[in-house]
Scaffold this motif. Structure first.
Motif, mmCIF file in Angstrom:
data_model
loop_
_atom_site.group_PDB
_atom_site.id
_atom_site.type_symbol
_atom_site.label_atom_id
_atom_site.label_comp_id
_atom_site.label_asym_id
_atom_site.label_seq_id
_atom_site.Cartn_x
_atom_site.Cartn_y
_atom_site.Cartn_z
ATOM 1 N N MET A 26 4.543 3.839 8.600
ATOM 2 C CA MET A 26 3.169 4.428 8.328
ATOM 3 C C MET A 26 3.483 4.489 6.817
ATOM 4 O O MET A 26 4.269 5.084 6.310
ATOM 5 C CB MET A 26 3.208 5.996 9.088
ATOM 6 N N GLY A 27 2.249 4.326 6.079
ATOM 7 C CA GLY A 27 2.281 4.308 4.615
ATOM 8 C C GLY A 27 2.086 6.028 4.405
ATOM 9 O O GLY A 27 2.187 6.969 4.884
ATOM 10 N N PHE A 66 0.284 9.141 2.740
ATOM 11 C CA PHE A 66 -1.013 10.037 2.888
ATOM 12 C C PHE A 66 -0.883 11.089 1.970
ATOM 13 O O PHE A 66 0.377 11.889 2.135
ATOM 14 C CB PHE A 66 -1.305 10.259 4.150
ATOM 15 N N HIS A 110 -4.522 7.197 0.596
ATOM 16 C CA HIS A 110 -4.683 6.793 1.587
ATOM 17 C C HIS A 110 -3.769 5.620 2.194
ATOM 18 O O HIS A 110 -4.087 4.692 1.783
ATOM 19 C CB HIS A 110 -6.209 6.609 2.195
ATOM 20 N N ASP A 111 -2.643 5.800 3.151
ATOM 21 C CA ASP A 111 -1.915 4.858 3.705
ATOM 22 C C ASP A 111 -1.222 3.743 2.528
ATOM 23 O O ASP A 111 -1.108 2.818 2.766
ATOM 24 C CB ASP A 111 -3.015 4.053 4.628
#
Length: 227
Positions: free
Chosen positions: A1-2, A4, A87-88
């Motif tokens: 997951m990137g 956030f 975002h991500d």
């Protein structure tokens, strides 16, 4: 997951006023806010900057109502508020509020979620003149070069301004923009916290328990170590 991340950048408002406004928002959502020691890696812990004429709030990881919170702060204090978001790890963006009304927005990848019409794309272009009019200490040409659509095929790193730390196409360019408009990013490059930490929760963003650290497994003693 990137990556956030969500923040509110409040112009011309002291920390305590912003803290009180955010507390009122949380209480209106069946939640609360309390100053508390902790790391941003811990559930429900955020950071609010201490000093300067402007105030930045870094929301706890997983909190999704940052636009609503920013709008509330703007309305309650009658101030200009940037609702900033990474975002991500793919892009940074913001909505801009004045006295609780959305007056501007920017996204360097306007078609990120879905194909957009030219009219919809134009809504995300950003407006340096508008921001300069709201923050007289920020000339338009000091921020205008941030408001470009990213070429995601571009391999060469190009900075919007020579003194920037991050290039276009890098989500951390948000920090360069924040510095230009007088907002302090509340974390140091070494992970140090620049401000006060707080515990924050709402009806939708409930108190979450910290995961206990798992002790390393014990190695069995050699047969000859019987003492």
């Amino acid at each position: 997951m990137g990556l956030f991340m969500a923040l509110s950048g409040v112009i011309d408002a002291p920390r305590l006023d912003v803290q009180n406004a955010l507390t009122a928002f949380a209480q209106g959502c069946s939640g609360g806010l309390e100053l508390a020691q902790g790391s941003t890696e811990n559930p429900n812990i955020g950071v609010i900057t201490k000093t300067g004429g402007n105030t930045t709030v870094l929301y706890p990881n997983g909190f999704c109502e940052w636009d609503d919170a920013s709008k509330h702060i703007s309305s309650r204090l009658g101030k200009v508020v940037f609702s900033l978001h990474i975002h991500d790890g793919d892009l940074w963006m913001f909505l801009l509020f004045q006295k609780g009304e959305e007056i501007g927005r920017f996204n360097p990848v306007p078609g990120y979620w879905e194909e957009v019409t030219p009219e919809d794309k134009a809504k995300w272009t950003g407006d340096a003149g508008l921001i300069s009019g709201l923050i007289p200490s920020v000339p338009p040409d000091a921020i205008a070069k941030y408001f470009v659509e990213w070429d995601q095929e571009q391999a060469e790193e190009v900075k919007a301004y020579p003194d920037d730390k991050f290039a276009m196409g890098d989500c951390w360019q948000m920090c360069d923009f924040m510095e230009k408009v007088g907002l302090e990013y509340p974390m140091g490059s070494d992970g140090s916290i620049r401000g006060d930490t707080f515990r924050f929760w709402t009806k939708e963003f409930r108190i979450r328990k910290e995961r206990p650290s798992t002790p390393p497994p014990q190695q069995p003693k050699p047969w000859w170590k019987f003492w």
